[in-house]
Design a protein around this motif. Structure first.
Motif, short mmCIF file in Angstrom:
data_model
loop_
_atom_site.label_atom_id
_atom_site.label_comp_id
_atom_site.label_asym_id
_atom_site.label_seq_id
_atom_site.Cartn_x
_atom_site.Cartn_y
_atom_site.Cartn_z
N LEU A 93 0.68 -1.25 0.25
CA LEU A 93 -0.21 0.01 -0.19
C LEU A 93 0.84 1.23 0.02
O LEU A 93 1.77 1.44 0.95
N ARG A 94 0.44 2.11 -0.90
CA ARG A 94 1.51 3.26 -1.18
C ARG A 94 1.18 4.47 -0.05
O ARG A 94 0.53 4.14 1.00
N ALA A 95 1.79 5.55 -0.12
CA ALA A 95 2.07 6.52 0.70
C ALA A 95 0.63 7.19 1.10
O ALA A 95 0.31 7.51 2.11
N ASP A 96 -0.38 7.05 0.23
CA ASP A 96 -1.58 7.45 0.55
C ASP A 96 -2.30 6.84 1.63
O ASP A 96 -3.56 7.07 1.99
N TRP A 97 -1.90 5.54 1.95
CA TRP A 97 -2.34 4.51 2.88
C TRP A 97 -1.76 4.82 4.45
O TRP A 97 -1.84 4.16 5.23
N ALA A 98 -0.84 5.57 4.38
CA ALA A 98 -0.14 6.13 5.61
C ALA A 98 -1.19 6.58 6.54
O ALA A 98 -2.02 7.23 6.19
N TRP A 99 -1.33 6.25 7.75
CA TRP A 99 -2.44 6.46 8.89
C TRP A 99 -2.54 8.08 8.80
O TRP A 99 -3.60 8.57 8.89
N GLU A 100 -1.43 8.70 9.15
CA GLU A 100 -1.65 10.13 9.15
C GLU A 100 -2.21 10.91 7.90
O GLU A 100 -2.99 12.00 7.89
N VAL A 101 -1.73 10.21 6.82
CA VAL A 101 -2.39 10.75 5.30
C VAL A 101 -3.82 10.48 5.38
O VAL A 101 -4.93 11.22 5.07
N LEU A 102 -4.16 9.30 5.80
CA LEU A 102 -5.46 8.83 5.95
C LEU A 102 -6.61 9.75 6.74
O LEU A 102 -7.60 9.86 6.48
N ALA A 133 0.84 16.32 4.86
CA ALA A 133 1.06 14.84 5.21
C ALA A 133 1.44 13.89 4.23
O ALA A 133 2.42 13.20 4.56
N LEU A 134 0.88 14.33 2.87
CA LEU A 134 1.11 13.28 1.85
C LEU A 134 2.76 13.42 1.38
O LEU A 134 3.45 12.25 1.26
N VAL A 135 3.13 14.65 0.99
CA VAL A 135 4.48 15.07 0.42
C VAL A 135 5.47 14.51 1.49
O VAL A 135 6.60 14.44 1.16
N ALA A 136 5.22 14.87 2.69
CA ALA A 136 6.18 14.24 3.81
C ALA A 136 6.44 12.93 4.02
O ALA A 136 7.74 12.31 4.66
N GLN A 137 5.64 12.12 3.25
CA GLN A 137 6.13 10.49 3.33
C GLN A 137 7.37 10.35 2.61
O GLN A 137 7.48 10.78 1.45
N PRO A 138 8.13 9.23 3.05
CA PRO A 138 9.33 9.06 2.56
C PRO A 138 9.22 8.31 1.07
O PRO A 138 10.33 8.34 0.19
N GLY A 147 3.68 18.34 -9.57
CA GLY A 147 3.27 16.85 -9.70
C GLY A 147 3.73 16.07 -8.61
O GLY A 147 4.77 16.42 -8.01
N THR A 148 2.92 15.12 -8.32
CA THR A 148 3.54 14.09 -7.32
C THR A 148 3.45 12.63 -7.79
O THR A 148 2.82 12.41 -8.66
N ALA A 149 4.58 11.89 -7.18
CA ALA A 149 4.39 10.52 -7.69
C ALA A 149 4.51 9.65 -6.42
O ALA A 149 5.45 10.11 -5.46
N LEU A 150 3.89 8.52 -6.39
CA LEU A 150 3.96 7.67 -5.10
C LEU A 150 4.87 6.41 -5.43
O LEU A 150 4.29 5.85 -6.37
N ASP A 151 5.68 6.28 -4.89
CA ASP A 151 6.64 5.34 -5.09
C ASP A 151 6.19 4.04 -4.73
O ASP A 151 5.18 3.97 -3.80
#
Length: 339
Positions: free
Chosen positions: A26-35, A238-243, A262-266
């Motif tokens: 699950l990518r960065a958008d599933w990080a709890w602080e982002v959710l 919160a999203l862009v701070a994810q590693p 633009g953003t990309a989720l690794d």
């Protein structure tokens, strides 16, 4: 299977969440602080459900509880719930990706039956239906007889594993597109007035300026009956701070203005181009930056051994001309049985 249901606004992150994210990819958008940030900025309750076989997580689902009364212009309160409606499963913050993960040995019926009944128990008898976005034809066929299936806009993907290097990718394109891209690369390379700033897991992004820029894109897709929900600064921060999030800013050196972003989720094998916005040409924007940006994502993905890069929906002709292929998707709706 047993179900654990969470509201990220008020429930703490489960202790197993990090391990589950890694297992499920699950990518960065599933990080709890982002959710949590996304849920606080929504018009409806956003719920996370984990299905267990014993003590082993076998599925995870993100869904909105949609229904009446409808919040057209305001966020939903922490204790506000519709009295009748449907559970809408979609990717967190984006309808272009599925909102669930299933272990390899778990069929789609775990969602249409086990998960659906768990949500009815949680939300009450007013929870009448389940809607799944981005369902494949095979998944829809397995979902039983009582259902409604409707095609949705196709998803586009770069098969970067087929290209050994960026030049191999370019040589697969039409002569006109290849010549166009080479001209764009030269134009950007020779533009001393353009700054390209690439950041990973940044905490210094001026998110207010970026959100203002996102309005250029949002205004093209806003609805009249229900206005489009704007991205909130807390969510973007919160999203862009994810590693595992890469942010790219295109800046006019002379004025400091943001021209495009633009953003990309690794991801280990399939990163996603999550967002793109650019200043309109009438206001000094540069349309060619879209093609430059996607080209750089291809280069990065090839260099890092990715298999695919997902591009989301829309701009079909442009994405096709760059070597992307489409995948058919559908929305699936099933009634939730009261027993």
């Amino acid at each position: 299977m047993k179900a654990e249901i969470f509201d990220p606004r008020t429930d703490p992150e489960p202790e197993y969440w990090g391990k589950l994210r890694a297992t499920a990819g699950l990518r960065a958008d599933w990080a709890w602080e982002v959710l949590a940030a996304q849920a606080w900025g929504a018009r409806s309750a956003q719920l996370i459900t984990v299905l267990f076989d014993g003590t082993t997580p076998k599925a995870v689902v993100n869904a909105a509880w949609l229904g009446a009364p409808l919040h057209r212009f305001s966020f939903t309160g922490a204790t506000s719930r519709p009295w009748v409606g449907a559970v809408h499963v979609r990717g967190p913050g984006s309808g272009a990706v599925p909102g669930w993960w299933l272990a390899d040995d778990v069929p789609i019926t775990a969602l249409t039956e086990t998960y659906a009944r768990a949500m009815r128990r949680e939300l009450g008898p007013g929870c009448l239906a389940l809607v799944l976005r981005q369902v494949t034809a095979d998944q829809a066929a397995q979902a039983g007889r009582l259902k409604v299936v409707r095609p949705t806009e196709r998803i586009w993907t770069f098969p970067v594993h087929e290209w050994s290097d960026p030049e191999a990718w370019l040589m697969k394109l039409s002569r006109s597109r290849r010549s166009n891209l080479r001209g764009i690369f030269r134009r950007v390379r020779e533009n001393d007035g353009l700054e390209i700033r690439i950041e990973t897991g940044t905490t210094t992004l001026d998110e207010v300026r970026v959100i203002e820029a996102m309005r250029w894109n949002d205004d093209k897709y806003g609805g009249k009956l229900i206005p489009r929900v704007r991205v909130l600064s807390g969510y973007l921060r919160a999203l862009v701070a994810q590693p595992d999030v890469h942010s790219t800013s295109y800046i006019d050196r002379a004025t400091g203005d943001l021209i495009a972003f633009g953003t990309a989720l690794d991801h280990p094998t399939v990163p996603i181009i999550r967002s793109w916005t650019q200043r309109p040409a009438s206001e000094g924007g540069a349309k060619y930056l879209y093609f430059y940006h996607l080209s750089k994502q291809v280069e990065w993905a090839i260099a890092n051994g990715k298999r695919f890069v997902e591009l989301g929906k829309g701009k079909s002709e442009e994405k096709k001309s760059l070597g992307a292929f489409p995948s058919d998707q559908a929305a699936l709706a099933v009634p939730i049985r009261p027993w």
